[in-house]
Design an enzyme around this catalytic site. Sequence first.
Site, mmCIF file in Angstrom:
data_model
loop_
_atom_site.group_PDB
_atom_site.id
_atom_site.type_symbol
_atom_site.label_atom_id
_atom_site.label_comp_id
_atom_site.label_asym_id
_atom_site.label_seq_id
_atom_site.Cartn_x
_atom_site.Cartn_y
_atom_site.Cartn_z
ATOM 1 N N HIS A 1 16.795 -37.202 17.206
ATOM 2 C CA HIS A 1 15.744 -36.361 17.778
ATOM 3 C C HIS A 1 14.575 -37.304 18.044
ATOM 4 O O HIS A 1 14.335 -38.212 17.236
ATOM 5 C CB HIS A 1 15.222 -35.326 16.793
ATOM 6 N N ASP B 1 12.852 -38.303 14.974
ATOM 7 C CA ASP B 1 13.563 -39.064 13.932
ATOM 8 C C ASP B 1 13.214 -40.538 14.075
ATOM 9 O O ASP B 1 13.263 -41.303 13.115
ATOM 10 C CB ASP B 1 15.092 -38.972 14.081
ATOM 11 N N GLU C 1 24.047 -26.400 22.332
ATOM 12 C CA GLU C 1 24.625 -26.141 20.993
ATOM 13 C C GLU C 1 24.223 -24.755 20.505
ATOM 14 O O GLU C 1 23.037 -24.463 20.363
ATOM 15 C CB GLU C 1 24.114 -27.227 20.027
ATOM 16 N N LYS D 1 24.189 -21.531 17.733
ATOM 17 C CA LYS D 1 24.188 -21.249 16.299
ATOM 18 C C LYS D 1 23.785 -19.783 16.137
ATOM 19 O O LYS D 1 22.869 -19.334 16.825
ATOM 20 C CB LYS D 1 23.183 -22.175 15.586
ATOM 21 N N GLU E 1 29.498 -26.741 17.125
ATOM 22 C CA GLU E 1 29.436 -27.294 15.756
ATOM 23 C C GLU E 1 30.309 -26.471 14.828
ATOM 24 O O GLU E 1 30.197 -25.247 14.775
ATOM 25 C CB GLU E 1 27.990 -27.310 15.247
ATOM 26 N N HIS F 1 28.694 -23.803 12.695
ATOM 27 C CA HIS F 1 28.002 -22.690 13.330
ATOM 28 C C HIS F 1 28.928 -21.505 13.625
ATOM 29 O O HIS F 1 28.589 -20.369 13.311
ATOM 30 C CB HIS F 1 27.275 -23.163 14.590
ATOM 31 N N ASP G 1 29.882 -31.428 17.176
ATOM 32 C CA ASP G 1 29.265 -31.667 15.867
ATOM 33 C C ASP G 1 30.277 -31.291 14.792
ATOM 34 O O ASP G 1 30.609 -30.116 14.609
ATOM 35 C CB ASP G 1 27.991 -30.825 15.700
ATOM 36 N N ASP H 1 23.798 -22.425 6.201
ATOM 37 C CA ASP H 1 24.272 -23.621 6.907
ATOM 38 C C ASP H 1 24.415 -24.774 5.915
ATOM 39 O O ASP H 1 23.431 -25.341 5.460
ATOM 40 C CB ASP H 1 23.212 -23.948 7.964
ATOM 41 N N ASP I 1 26.377 -27.765 6.132
ATOM 42 C CA ASP I 1 26.442 -29.142 6.652
ATOM 43 C C ASP I 1 27.180 -30.092 5.713
ATOM 44 O O ASP I 1 26.690 -31.177 5.381
ATOM 45 C CB ASP I 1 25.021 -29.699 6.902
ATOM 46 N N ASP J 1 27.528 -34.049 12.146
ATOM 47 C CA ASP J 1 26.211 -33.449 11.914
ATOM 48 C C ASP J 1 26.257 -32.799 10.538
ATOM 49 O O ASP J 1 26.518 -31.605 10.403
ATOM 50 C CB ASP J 1 25.899 -32.415 13.008
#
Length: 390
Positions: free
Chosen positions: A56, A59, A183, A185, A219, A222, A247, A257, A259, A289
């Site tokens: 991002h 980041d 993406e 979600k 993803e 998701h 992802d 979520d 991850d 991800d």
Amino acid sequence: MPDAFTPKPEHRFTFGLWTTSNPGRDPFGEPTRPALDPIENIRKMAEIGAWGFNFHDNDLVPFGAGAAERDKIVKNAKKAMTDTGIVCSMATTNLFSHAVFKDGAFTSNDARVRAYAIQKTMHAIDLGVELGAKIYVFWGGREGAEVDLAKDPVESMKRMREALNFLTRYVKDQDYDLTFALEAKPNEPRGDIYLATTGNMLAFIETLDDKAMVGVNPEYAHETMAGLNFQHHVAQAMEAGKLFHIDLNGQKMSRFDQDLRFGSEDLKGALLLVRLLENHSYVGPRHFDAHAYRTEDAEGVWDFARGCMRTYLILKERARKIDDDPEIRALLKEIRNDDEKFEALIEKPGKESAEKLKKAKLNPEELAKRPLRYERLDQLLHEVLMGVRG
Ligand code: GCO
Ligand code: MN
Ligand code: MN
């Protein structure tokens, strides 16, 4: 010790800078490890065999940084890339952390917030392209609502479309070699997020000015959070030529979520997903991800990252064993029972085929008698997966 499952750049594994620098913060607890410097992060990813990194805008370049600071960071990132050979495969915009996006970015009711979100995205696209990204992801974490009365959901779709049309046009005008991947979600951080599934995204893309430039970034977590079958969503995107990015992670159904490390939940689902990607020649990055458990220190983060890649490669090998297994092959042939005559008829719509089909002798009682040996088939798959066969 390197072995057959040691990741290499040719495997096209990538990580988001946000994944391996995740400090273990959660809604109930403070960080459990220090966040990693982005340049060190890039170098370490290369060291463990990743092909690329993603980021991002914030980041890499902190929110509010000036031009001089930005340029210095970009220079250091480029140096790390040249030194190690790692590439920047995807970039995206943080349109969710700052309070300005508390009620959405592209779908905010406030046109100034929408304008700011588009402006921030143009700068982030410039940054991504400067580092060589070819794919640009849009994840609208704040594009949703808790109070539906306050935001007209029809208008929200129009606003989302306006933003994407603006940005595809921007990319074309700049002559950038870049595609977009949307993406989906279903929720988190918003109570409900618009365009909740990959299927919603695929339909939405068809309404855009430049639909050829836009695909999806499904993803695992998701669709799984929503209790849906992720493989089926990926398959639909692939069949539509829209799987631009993916992802990968692990997730229990109907939870927050999580991850988790790839393959750490629903190993069979992960196996079939890898098989799907490999057998249908998915050429995009294999992006993880996810993040390490909160219990890990800095070294544990790399155990997590290595684990994602190794599991993918092991599952790829297991998938090949399944496809090469003579008994599985024979069972699949028997189950499919391909009938060329009827296949040809169905494939060819028109008056002639319709006439023929109306007259065809098809006896449902007879057809229903044929047993389908799925018990044996699925058990064989499990035995290959569990390592006692093949
Ligand atoms: C999430 C999302 C994000 C996005 C990322 C890229 O659930 O938080 O998956 O990690 O993928 O922001 O846009
Ligand atoms: Mn996610
Ligand atoms: Mn994601």
